[in-house]
Motif scaffolding. Structure first.
Motif, short mmCIF file in Angstrom:
data_model
loop_
_atom_site.label_atom_id
_atom_site.label_comp_id
_atom_site.label_asym_id
_atom_site.label_seq_id
_atom_site.Cartn_x
_atom_site.Cartn_y
_atom_site.Cartn_z
N ASP A 40 0.86 -1.19 0.00
CA ASP A 40 0.00 0.00 0.00
C ASP A 40 0.89 1.24 0.00
OD1 ASP A 40 -2.12 -1.73 0.19
OD2 ASP A 40 -2.69 -1.17 2.23
N THR A 41 0.47 2.28 -0.73
CA THR A 41 1.37 3.41 -0.96
C THR A 41 0.61 4.74 -0.92
OG1 THR A 41 2.77 2.04 -2.38
CG2 THR A 41 3.05 4.42 -2.56
N LEU A 42 1.27 5.72 -0.34
CA LEU A 42 0.80 7.10 -0.33
C LEU A 42 1.68 7.90 -1.28
CD1 LEU A 42 -0.98 9.40 0.96
CD2 LEU A 42 0.83 9.62 2.69
N TYR A 43 1.07 8.61 -2.24
CA TYR A 43 1.80 9.46 -3.18
C TYR A 43 1.47 10.92 -2.88
CZ TYR A 43 2.68 5.31 -6.10
OH TYR A 43 3.09 4.08 -6.58
N LEU A 44 2.50 11.72 -2.64
CA LEU A 44 2.34 13.14 -2.33
C LEU A 44 3.06 13.93 -3.42
CD1 LEU A 44 3.11 12.91 1.49
CD2 LEU A 44 0.87 12.85 0.36
N GLY A 45 2.32 14.76 -4.17
CA GLY A 45 2.89 15.41 -5.34
C GLY A 45 2.75 16.91 -5.34
N MET A 46 3.76 17.58 -5.94
CA MET A 46 3.76 19.03 -6.13
C MET A 46 4.29 19.33 -7.52
SD MET A 46 2.75 20.64 -3.25
CE MET A 46 3.58 22.18 -2.90
N ASP A 47 4.03 20.55 -8.00
CA ASP A 47 4.52 20.96 -9.31
C ASP A 47 6.00 21.30 -9.31
OD1 ASP A 47 2.05 20.71 -10.64
OD2 ASP A 47 1.38 22.62 -9.80
N ASP A 48 6.56 21.49 -8.14
CA ASP A 48 8.00 21.73 -8.00
C ASP A 48 8.50 20.90 -6.83
OD1 ASP A 48 10.52 22.74 -8.44
OD2 ASP A 48 9.88 24.84 -8.44
N ARG A 49 9.81 20.76 -6.75
CA ARG A 49 10.39 20.00 -5.64
C ARG A 49 10.02 20.66 -4.31
NH1 ARG A 49 13.94 20.32 -9.88
NH2 ARG A 49 14.73 18.33 -10.68
N PHE A 50 9.73 19.86 -3.30
CA PHE A 50 9.33 20.38 -2.00
C PHE A 50 10.08 19.61 -0.92
CE2 PHE A 50 6.55 16.97 -3.23
CZ PHE A 50 6.19 16.28 -2.09
N ASN A 51 10.14 20.20 0.27
CA ASN A 51 11.00 19.60 1.30
C ASN A 51 10.34 19.42 2.65
OD1 ASN A 51 11.00 22.42 1.99
ND2 ASN A 51 12.92 22.14 3.11
N TYR A 52 9.01 19.59 2.72
CA TYR A 52 8.38 19.59 4.04
C TYR A 52 6.97 19.01 3.96
CZ TYR A 52 6.27 21.49 8.31
OH TYR A 52 5.62 21.65 9.51
N LEU A 53 6.57 18.33 5.05
CA LEU A 53 5.22 17.81 5.17
C LEU A 53 4.67 18.10 6.56
CD1 LEU A 53 5.57 14.25 3.57
CD2 LEU A 53 4.45 16.24 2.54
N LYS A 54 3.42 18.51 6.61
CA LYS A 54 2.68 18.63 7.85
C LYS A 54 1.59 17.57 7.81
CE LYS A 54 0.83 20.37 11.64
NZ LYS A 54 1.47 20.28 12.97
N ILE A 55 1.64 16.61 8.74
CA ILE A 55 0.73 15.47 8.73
C ILE A 55 -0.03 15.43 10.06
CG2 ILE A 55 0.54 12.96 8.57
CD1 ILE A 55 3.14 13.02 6.92
N ILE A 56 -1.35 15.46 9.98
CA ILE A 56 -2.20 15.32 11.16
C ILE A 56 -3.06 14.09 10.96
CG2 ILE A 56 -4.01 16.38 12.56
CD1 ILE A 56 -3.01 19.11 11.66
N LEU A 57 -3.01 13.18 11.94
CA LEU A 57 -3.74 11.92 11.86
C LEU A 57 -4.89 11.91 12.86
CD1 LEU A 57 -0.76 9.39 11.65
CD2 LEU A 57 -2.02 10.44 9.77
N ALA A 58 -6.02 11.34 12.43
CA ALA A 58 -7.12 11.09 13.35
C ALA A 58 -6.86 9.82 14.15
CB ALA A 58 -8.43 10.96 12.58
N THR A 59 -6.21 8.85 13.50
CA THR A 59 -5.80 7.61 14.16
C THR A 59 -4.34 7.37 13.83
OG1 THR A 59 -8.03 6.66 13.96
CG2 THR A 59 -6.19 5.13 14.37
N ALA A 60 -3.51 7.33 14.86
CA ALA A 60 -2.09 7.03 14.65
C ALA A 60 -1.91 5.54 14.44
CB ALA A 60 -1.28 7.50 15.85
N GLY A 61 -1.02 5.18 13.54
CA GLY A 61 -0.76 3.78 13.26
C GLY A 61 0.15 3.15 14.28
N SER A 62 0.17 1.82 14.27
CA SER A 62 1.11 1.08 15.13
C SER A 62 1.45 -0.22 14.44
CB SER A 62 0.51 0.82 16.51
OG SER A 62 -0.64 -0.01 16.42
N GLY A 63 2.68 -0.70 14.71
CA GLY A 63 3.11 -2.00 14.22
C GLY A 63 3.65 -2.02 12.80
N GLY A 64 3.47 -0.94 12.04
CA GLY A 64 3.89 -0.95 10.65
C GLY A 64 5.19 -0.21 10.41
N MET A 65 5.77 -0.44 9.25
CA MET A 65 6.98 0.27 8.82
C MET A 65 6.80 0.71 7.38
SD MET A 65 10.12 -1.92 10.46
CE MET A 65 11.29 -0.76 9.75
N VAL A 66 7.32 1.91 7.05
CA VAL A 66 7.22 2.44 5.69
C VAL A 66 8.59 2.84 5.18
CG1 VAL A 66 4.85 3.26 6.03
CG2 VAL A 66 6.78 4.79 6.51
N ALA A 67 8.67 3.00 3.86
CA ALA A 67 9.89 3.48 3.21
C ALA A 67 9.54 4.71 2.38
CB ALA A 67 10.49 2.41 2.32
#
Length: 470
Positions: free
Chosen positions: A359-386
């Motif tokens: 499963d994958t999350l794709y985050l896109g912009m029209d130019d290169r970007f260097n920052y993310l602000k992420i707010i979760l309603a439910t925080a995950g547990s037990g998983g790992m991402v790359a």
């Protein structure tokens, strides 16, 4: 160009709106060299410089190590020397050090005391055309503040009336007091706020020792240090300030204009500069939880343009796709990623942003970007991402500068790369589900036991201050 210079632990990392900390050497062998003063910690002020095209800056060097943890101000003279005014850490005296410019670098001189009584904060400093150096500052005495001014005719070594005198008191007293000095023709203007209820100024002619009476620019209930002033080449004075709404007034040499509303939602850290006699205003606008957009506007003819985002990379994400590996389906969640509705960022198949391996999350912009602000309603547990970006041929793994976020906390400000200089040179656009963007791809490696569900995802930072060059 955005450059990361240092990580600061100071309480006032960017100072106050009226402060000046970014300068350019005007003449000589090093003409054009930019220099920045940085509050590095509670007691340290460091200096870094850069030459055109300003993609690389010198390693920040400590100039001051005895400061109090309060904002400072500085002015550069015609020879490139910087006169730095600050509150002394040991006793809250108002002091100055000259940072002498020689051989392309700066070195700190001995300490000179401006005023050694009471507690003194928030200085503003500037030169008259004659070379007389002035400082205005907030003096705390008897539990209230007032604005005082002093001057020096030998570049800050000695100050009028000596170090035991506060100088000339310009204002009444209040629960707060902040000031800004500007020069217009033969007049020195001190623009100041007192007690949160009024923004006023007093001025003096260079040939006269007394100050004119106080003139009110605005009254309100929420006035503070969020104001700035500048002088145009044709002699106008522009003042911008926040009092629940962002407002502007201008002096043409004869009269002040009526109040002009710039942004009814208000704005923090407003900065004003004139280019070709046109006022440009840059400020911070609150977007949501620890997110501030950098907006700008300028006056065309008699009206100001609608505020626009200055840096498009610090904005809502252009595209947000969730990919569910089991169904092979993409879902476009761009709209819900940009609002604050709790728990509306999820793939309809998994009921989460992502859950299972692949499963994958794709985050896109029209130019290169260097920052993310992420707010979760439910925080995950037990998983790992790359984390990956696309190099034109393959997806390449990288470790974010802020560390790998496993979507296991409800609120995260994630620095992908320290600054714009740090972007991978081979980062390229790619078409994902028919849309071409610069993508950051976040893929599940180890399945989640509790899968994350999102509330908001943007590239809007928590920038809290702005520095514009004098």
């Amino acid at each position: 160009m955005q450059n990361h210079l240092l990580d600061s632990t100071a309480s006032h990392k960017s100072g106050l709106g009226p402060n000046r900390r970014l300068f350019r050497v005007s003449t000589g062998e090093y003409a054009g060299r930019m220099v920045a003063l940085l509050a590095a910690s509670a007691s340290e002020i460091k200096l870094s410089y850069s030459d055109y095209p300003f993609t690389g800056w010198s390693l920040p060097e400590t100039m001051i190590s005895d400061a109090a943890d309060y904002p400072f101000d500085a002015a550069m003279d015609d020879d490139g020397n910087i006169h730095l005014c600050y509150t002394l850490g040991s006793n809250n005296d108002l002091v100055l050090r000259k940072l002498s410019f020689s051989g392309g670098g700066w070195s700190a001189s001995s300490l000179n005391t401006i005023y050694s009584g009471d507690d003194n904060y928030f200085p503003a400093i500037g030169f008259e055309p004659s070379g007389r150096l002035w400082v205005s500052y907030s003096r705390l005495s008897g539990g209230v503040y007032d604005i005082n001014v002093k001057y020096s005719d030998d570049y800050g070594v000695n100050w009028n009336l000596g170090s035991t005198s506060p100088g000339t008191t310009l204002s009444g007293t209040g629960s707060s007091a902040y000031s800004r000095l500007v020069i217009r023709e033969s007049y020195l203007y001190c623009i100041y706020e007192v007690g949160g209820t009024k923004l006023v100024y007093r001025r003096k002619h260079s040939n006269i020792s007394t100050w004119d009476s106080e003139i009110e620019l605005a009254s309100g209930t929420n006035l503070d240090y969020n104001f700035d002033a500048a002088v145009s080449a044709d002699g106008k004075i522009g003042v911008v300030f926040d009092d629940s709404a962002l407002k502007f007034r201008e002096y043409d040499g004869n009269i002040w204009s009526s109040l002009i509303s710039i942004d009814s939602d208000g704005g923090n850290f407003p900065q004003i500069r004139y280019f070709d006699n046109i006022p440009y205003i840059i400020y911070l606008s609150s977007r949501g939880s620890n997110q501030n957009e950098i907006l700008y506007t300028c006056r065309s003819q008699t009206i100001f343009s609608p505020p626009e985002i200055l840096d498009k990379r610090k904005n809502l994400l252009s595209k947000v796709f969730c990919y569910d590996a089991s169904s092979g389906a993409y879902e476009d969640l761009t709209a819900v990623a940009g609002n604050d509705t709790a728990g509306d960022i999820y793939h309809s198949e998994s009921g989460a942003i992502f859950k299972n391996a692949g499963d994958t999350l794709y985050l896109g912009m029209d130019d290169r970007f260097n920052y993310l602000k992420i707010i979760l309603a439910t925080a995950g547990s037990g998983g790992m991402v790359a984390y990956q970006y696309y190099n034109g041929l393959n997806w390449c793994g990288f470790t974010p500068s802020g560390g790998v976020f496993q979507f296991d906390a409800s609120d995260r400000e994630l620095l992908l790369w320290n600054d714009y200089v740090g972007f991978p040179a081979d980062w390229q656009k790619k078409i994902v589900d028919g849309v071409e963007k610069f993508w950051v791809r976040i893929t599940v490696l180890t399945p989640y036991t509790t899968a994350p569900i999102g509330t908001s995802m943007t590239a809007i930072t928590n920038v809290t201050g702005l520095l514009l060059m004098e």
